[in-house]
Motif scaffolding. Structure first.
Motif, PDB file in Angstrom:
ATOM      1  N   ASP A  37       0.810  -1.154   0.045  1.00  0.00           N
ATOM      2  CA  ASP A  37       0.054   0.061  -0.039  1.00  0.00           C
ATOM      3  C   ASP A  37       0.908   1.493   0.025  1.00  0.00           C
ATOM      4  N   LEU A  38       1.905   1.389   0.801  1.00  0.00           N
ATOM      5  CA  LEU A  38       2.866   2.483   0.870  1.00  0.00           C
ATOM      6  C   LEU A  38       3.410   2.667  -0.472  1.00  0.00           C
ATOM      7  N   ILE A  39       3.747   1.742  -0.945  1.00  0.00           N
ATOM      8  CA  ILE A  39       4.442   1.499  -2.627  1.00  0.00           C
ATOM      9  C   ILE A  39       3.683   2.147  -3.516  1.00  0.00           C
ATOM     10  N   ARG A  40       2.393   1.760  -3.552  1.00  0.00           N
ATOM     11  CA  ARG A  40       1.376   2.193  -4.597  1.00  0.00           C
ATOM     12  C   ARG A  40       1.069   3.668  -4.291  1.00  0.00           C
ATOM     13  N   LEU A  41       1.297   4.242  -2.753  1.00  0.00           N
ATOM     14  CA  LEU A  41       0.934   5.638  -2.688  1.00  0.00           C
ATOM     15  C   LEU A  41       2.171   6.391  -3.151  1.00  0.00           C
ATOM     16  N   ALA A  42       3.361   5.819  -2.997  1.00  0.00           N
ATOM     17  CA  ALA A  42       4.548   6.630  -3.533  1.00  0.00           C
ATOM     18  C   ALA A  42       4.284   6.650  -5.022  1.00  0.00           C
ATOM     19  N   ASP A  43       3.938   5.785  -5.520  1.00  0.00           N
ATOM     20  CA  ASP A  43       4.002   5.689  -7.135  1.00  0.00           C
ATOM     21  C   ASP A  43       2.931   6.621  -7.788  1.00  0.00           C
ATOM     22  N   ARG A  44       1.765   6.573  -6.875  1.00  0.00           N
ATOM     23  CA  ARG A  44       0.507   7.456  -7.253  1.00  0.00           C
ATOM     24  C   ARG A  44       0.930   8.977  -7.203  1.00  0.00           C
ATOM     25  N   GLY A  45       1.682   9.094  -6.087  1.00  0.00           N
ATOM     26  CA  GLY A  45       1.979  10.591  -5.961  1.00  0.00           C
ATOM     27  C   GLY A  45       3.411  11.182  -6.595  1.00  0.00           C
ATOM     28  N   ASN A  46       4.008  10.137  -7.225  1.00  0.00           N
ATOM     29  CA  ASN A  46       5.287  10.567  -7.912  1.00  0.00           C
ATOM     30  C   ASN A  46       6.462  10.806  -6.812  1.00  0.00           C
ATOM     31  N   LEU A  47       6.398   9.872  -5.525  1.00  0.00           N
ATOM     32  CA  LEU A  47       7.293  10.181  -4.343  1.00  0.00           C
ATOM     33  C   LEU A  47       8.151   9.163  -4.317  1.00  0.00           C
ATOM     34  N   LYS A  48       9.396   9.561  -3.726  1.00  0.00           N
ATOM     35  CA  LYS A  48      10.302   8.485  -3.411  1.00  0.00           C
ATOM     36  C   LYS A  48      10.160   7.814  -2.046  1.00  0.00           C
ATOM     37  N   LEU A  49      10.504   6.646  -2.002  1.00  0.00           N
ATOM     38  CA  LEU A  49      10.232   5.640  -0.802  1.00  0.00           C
ATOM     39  C   LEU A  49      11.398   4.536  -0.664  1.00  0.00           C
ATOM     40  N   THR A  50      11.915   4.832   0.681  1.00  0.00           N
ATOM     41  CA  THR A  50      12.882   3.483   0.920  1.00  0.00           C
ATOM     42  C   THR A  50      12.825   3.144   2.164  1.00  0.00           C
ATOM     43  N   VAL A  51      13.807   1.742   2.445  1.00  0.00           N
ATOM     44  CA  VAL A  51      13.904   1.234   3.750  1.00  0.00           C
ATOM     45  C   VAL A  51      15.364   1.305   4.057  1.00  0.00           C
TER      46      VAL A  51
ATOM     47  N   VAL B  58      25.699   6.188   2.926  1.00  0.00           N
ATOM     48  CA  VAL B  58      25.542   5.856   1.445  1.00  0.00           C
ATOM     49  C   VAL B  58      23.941   5.814   1.097  1.00  0.00           C
ATOM     50  N   LEU B  59      23.334   4.963   1.811  1.00  0.00           N
ATOM     51  CA  LEU B  59      21.878   4.700   1.428  1.00  0.00           C
ATOM     52  C   LEU B  59      21.160   6.082   1.456  1.00  0.00           C
ATOM     53  N   ILE B  60      21.290   7.002   2.447  1.00  0.00           N
ATOM     54  CA  ILE B  60      20.492   8.404   2.895  1.00  0.00           C
ATOM     55  C   ILE B  60      20.995   9.054   1.335  1.00  0.00           C
ATOM     56  N   GLN B  61      22.186   9.240   1.185  1.00  0.00           N
ATOM     57  CA  GLN B  61      22.752   9.993   0.097  1.00  0.00           C
ATOM     58  C   GLN B  61      22.009   9.542  -1.332  1.00  0.00           C
ATOM     59  N   SER B  62      22.184   8.172  -1.477  1.00  0.00           N
ATOM     60  CA  SER B  62      21.676   7.682  -2.726  1.00  0.00           C
ATOM     61  C   SER B  62      20.002   7.993  -2.616  1.00  0.00           C
ATOM     62  N   PHE B  63      19.394   8.065  -1.672  1.00  0.00           N
ATOM     63  CA  PHE B  63      18.088   8.227  -1.556  1.00  0.00           C
ATOM     64  C   PHE B  63      17.757   9.680  -1.889  1.00  0.00           C
ATOM     65  N   TYR B  64      18.492  10.551  -1.362  1.00  0.00           N
ATOM     66  CA  TYR B  64      18.420  12.236  -1.632  1.00  0.00           C
ATOM     67  C   TYR B  64      18.555  12.491  -2.983  1.00  0.00           C
ATOM     68  N   ARG B  65      19.717  11.555  -3.611  1.00  0.00           N
ATOM     69  CA  ARG B  65      19.907  11.963  -5.104  1.00  0.00           C
ATOM     70  C   ARG B  65      18.711  11.460  -5.866  1.00  0.00           C
ATOM     71  N   SER B  66      18.096  10.392  -5.680  1.00  0.00           N
ATOM     72  CA  SER B  66      16.728   9.869  -6.201  1.00  0.00           C
ATOM     73  C   SER B  66      15.754  10.899  -6.317  1.00  0.00           C
TER      74      SER B  66
ATOM     75  N   GLU C 146      16.877  10.137  -9.841  1.00  0.00           N
ATOM     76  CA  GLU C 146      17.405   8.578 -10.019  1.00  0.00           C
ATOM     77  C   GLU C 146      16.459   7.832  -9.537  1.00  0.00           C
ATOM     78  N   PRO C 147      16.489   6.559  -9.860  1.00  0.00           N
ATOM     79  CA  PRO C 147      15.936   5.568  -9.122  1.00  0.00           C
ATOM     80  C   PRO C 147      15.965   5.318  -7.838  1.00  0.00           C
ATOM     81  N   SER C 148      15.189   4.849  -6.936  1.00  0.00           N
ATOM     82  CA  SER C 148      15.237   4.544  -5.583  1.00  0.00           C
ATOM     83  C   SER C 148      16.224   3.688  -5.442  1.00  0.00           C
TER      84      SER C 148
END
Length: 379
Positions: free
Chosen positions: A105-119, A318-326, A331-333
């Motif tokens: 459900d969270l992934i669907r919400l992110a896709d629908r809102g053109n938002l980025k999401l990671t774990v 590294v993960l946070i930096q990559s997420f912020y660049r996305s 860039e892809p998540s």
């Protein structure tokens, strides 16, 4: 400037804040926790933004671009959903959600809102893990992994965390469907899930309470887990243990030609040659090769340490930096959504099997007690 907020001001929030403050081009504009003193102390120690006790107030007044959710897992879905519906990008600490349905459900919400999401599977972005991934991409294994073995240990001798968990029958970890396992095993499971391809691998799980916990009267917590996974042409083993020594955070992978061993605690990456040497050379050359590799790993780690590039939270950074660049560069998540869902689905199946086994054991014990009672009545 990327505006960042943190929801949940416990111990893990400090690690997030430390890494966020290392990254240029972002600022922490607010922190939030239901307990006022927790939110206030983090804000005062960091001297950043404002503190809040309600997530909605944080979103309305601090107006962050991205929210890090570091509260207990039961809150990840409702808080994540609130933030995504408000148009914010979201970084969720592990475990991602309590169930795979919530994750989807969270992934669907992110896709629908053109938002980025990671774990927060930051162990996948350590120095050793990054080098391993590069070798796999270059074809060192000779093809996709055929078999993987993931080990993740947790020392219940840790006085602070373990004492709180073992001493409190209402601890939030006990309230998770998977208990202690649900709060810890995603790091180890995600390392395997990264290299599997199917959406729903076959899972066979066996869990039990260690003799150590039983000796101190703890029978509810499952702290030993063994899992077999099958996914098309690939298989995997996952082992979680609170008792085995040394404590391992390790991934072994084997392909059609060669293998790799990644040790997160030692930050070492070892190449395992697939084809044997002839005659007695097999007893002489491989040990020498491993010795040279371990030495090279050691010297490399020293160099990184001297260059201030070997901090404990490197993988998280590294993960946070990559997420912020996305977010900023489109860039892809950093962690594919399919991988997040695969990890969640494997964990759900593990906990489902453990619950079934516990229920079956409870039923057998009840039947045995009933028979014993009937026998005593007859006598």
């Amino acid at each position: 400037m990327l505006r960042v907020a943190i929801v949940g001001c416990g111990k893990i929030a400090d690690q997030h804040a430390e890494q966020i403050l290392r990254i240029s081009g972002c600022e922490i504009v607010g922190v939030c926790d239901r307990e006022e003193r927790m939110a206030r102390q983090l804000q005062e120690r960091l001297n950043v933004g404002r503190w809040f006790t309600e997530v909605q107030d944080l979103l309305n007044k601090a107006k962050p671009d991205v929210v890090h959710i570091t509260s207990p897992p039961q809150s990840h879905y409702p808080v994540g959903k609130l933030c995504l519906e408000a148009g914010r990008h979201v970084y969720v600490e592990k475990p991602f959600t309590v169930t795979v349905e919530e994750a989807d459900d969270l992934i669907r919400l992110a896709d629908r809102g053109n938002l980025k999401l990671t774990v927060g599977h930051n162990a996948q972005f350590s120095h050793a893990a990054n080098r391993m991934r590069k070798l796999v991409a270059e074809g060192y294994l000779g093809g996709p992994p055929l078999h993987l073995e993931s080990y993740y240990s947790y020392d219940l001798g840790d006085a602070g965390y373990a004492k709180a968990l073992l001493g409190d029958r209402r601890h939030w970890i006990r309230m998770l469907p998977g208990g202690l396992l649900q709060n810890t095993i995603s790091h180890g499971i995600s390392k395997v899930a990264e290299f599997l391809k199917g959406d729903a691998p076959e899972v066979i799980a066996f869990g039990f309470t260690s003799q150590f916990l039983r000796s101190i009267g703890e029978t509810e917590i499952i702290d030993e887990l063994r899992v077999i996974l099958h996914d098309g042409a690939a298989t995997a083993y996952f082992t979680f243990s609170s008792q085995m020594r040394p404590t391992l955070h390790q991934l072994r992978m084997y392909g059609p030609k060669n293998g790799l061993i990644v040790d997160e605690r030692q930050q070492t990456l070892i190449k395992v040659k697939g084809s044997p040497y002839k005659s007695y050379l097999e007893q002489f050359l491989p040990p020498w090769s491993y010795a040279k590799q371990y030495a090279a790993n050691s010297f490399g780690n020293v160099r990184k340490f001297l260059n201030a590039d070997f901090q404990e939270g490197y993988g998280m950074k590294v993960l946070i930096q990559s997420f912020y660049r996305s977010i900023s560069d489109g860039e892809p998540s950093p962690i594919p959504y399919s991988e997040i869902l695969r990890t969640s689905r494997i964990m759900d199946e593990i906990f489902s099997q453990l619950r079934s086994a516990q229920n079956a054991l409870g039923a057998r014990r009840s039947a045995a007690e009933l028979l014993q009672h009937q026998h005593s009545v007859k006598e």
